[in-house]
Design a protein around this motif. Sequence first.
Motif, short mmCIF file in Angstrom:
data_model
loop_
_atom_site.label_atom_id
_atom_site.label_comp_id
_atom_site.label_asym_id
_atom_site.label_seq_id
_atom_site.Cartn_x
_atom_site.Cartn_y
_atom_site.Cartn_z
N ILE A 195 0.87 -1.18 0.00
CA ILE A 195 0.00 0.00 0.00
C ILE A 195 0.91 1.22 0.00
N MET A 196 0.82 2.02 -1.05
CA MET A 196 1.70 3.18 -1.18
C MET A 196 1.23 4.32 -0.29
N ALA A 211 -0.32 -7.77 -4.67
CA ALA A 211 -1.16 -6.70 -5.18
C ALA A 211 -0.67 -5.35 -4.66
N THR A 212 -1.12 -4.28 -5.32
CA THR A 212 -0.63 -2.94 -5.00
C THR A 212 -1.77 -1.94 -4.93
N THR A 223 -14.22 -4.42 0.39
CA THR A 223 -13.45 -4.48 -0.86
C THR A 223 -12.35 -5.52 -0.78
N THR A 224 -12.22 -6.28 -1.86
CA THR A 224 -11.12 -7.24 -2.02
C THR A 224 -10.37 -6.92 -3.30
N VAL A 225 -9.07 -6.77 -3.18
CA VAL A 225 -8.19 -6.60 -4.34
C VAL A 225 -7.39 -7.88 -4.49
N GLY A 226 -7.65 -8.62 -5.55
CA GLY A 226 -7.06 -9.94 -5.74
C GLY A 226 -5.59 -9.90 -6.07
N SER A 244 -5.77 -7.86 -12.39
CA SER A 244 -6.49 -6.78 -13.06
C SER A 244 -6.03 -5.44 -12.51
N ASN A 245 -6.20 -4.41 -13.34
CA ASN A 245 -5.69 -3.09 -12.98
C ASN A 245 -6.78 -2.02 -13.06
N LYS A 246 -6.89 -1.26 -11.98
CA LYS A 246 -7.58 0.02 -11.98
C LYS A 246 -6.55 0.98 -11.38
#
Length: 390
Positions: A195-196, A211-212, A223-226, A244-246
């Motif tokens: 996490i930036m 993940a980032t 929310t889940t970021v895979g 996947s990217n957002k």
Amino acid sequence: MNYILFDGASRNALLPFTYTRPVADIRIGILTIREKWEKHLGFTTSTVTEDYLSEKYPLVELEENVMINASYLPTSALVDRIKSLKANQAIFCNDEPVAFFVAEDQEVDFENYEITQWDKEVLTVKNTWDIFSKNEKAIGLDFEFLTKDRASLPIPSSNNVIAPENVFLEEGAKLEFVTLNASNGPIYIGKDAEIMEGSSIRGPFVLCEHATIKMGAKIYGGTTVGPYSKVGGEVTNSVIFGYSNKGHDGFIGNSVLGEWCNLGADTNTSNLKNNYAPVRLWSYETEGFAKTGLQFCGLMMGDHSKCGINTMFNTGTVVGVNANIFGGGFPRNFIPSYSWGGSGGFTTYLTKKAFEVAKVVMSRRNIEFTEQDVQILEHVFEETKSWRKD
């Protein structure tokens, strides 16, 4: 005992995500449904699914097997009951089989089975919108199961943390100058995830391995970021399966993204109708719009789909597999698989071009675009052609 996960009656209601995977490989909470069952059972599983998926997700059948409906998520009580199943015994929830014992090559006739009803609480995934609407509950269950009797890595002192007892960091997790608020639900940061700085996170929240979260992101609960995904901007109550990217500013809410999706900069999804009416979503089963009963519902996007910068999605939009969306204005709220275009209309996105992109995108993550993948995606192209209008 040999455990086999089967798709069940909900498979078609979970399209477009089940075009490219069995129901068992849907991610909700921290883990996929398969990963949950395997960790609870202490055994690997195989799959009964569509014929065209069976080479990639094969069935392993032994002399004694227990079939488990993949739409049902495990609980300790349900797992204990399933492990006790004997020949010609089954567990039903109302009229639907949850699990049953079957011998190799046995013809299953439930009229000859001893059936018990499951009347305890159980979480199910039977519609696409269940994936995000039940994600908060699923995160809590997975968090409790995965972190029991384990110690988190220390949270670096530069971070601003509320309810640190509800935050768990796996090995290699990186975060500095981040705000974490776990007072409303747990926060789980997976192995080698980052996490930036400047990001604000409210639980329940999951960031899976590698993940980032990009700088200054605003992530709300549920929310889940895979795995191996990159997310920036504003996100609320959404599930991103993985890869996947957002990566940029823009909003998605009450949404589900499959694998290998990419949202261009300043893509925005509406998750609430202007008249506050309940949202309807395209149903592949009825070829019409189904009632969700939800006031908030955003975007459902199948694997390998992409959209360009400044794309705007209407409330309750369904995008199939390998769609490419671009241009100004709102495209329609059902975009079939292999569609190319935007609000001005669509043409067919030819498989040759789509597969060239998929090969490049997957190679960037050191994953091969295999002949199995080609065959699955070609089948999806053929199966969905009736909805495309060039």
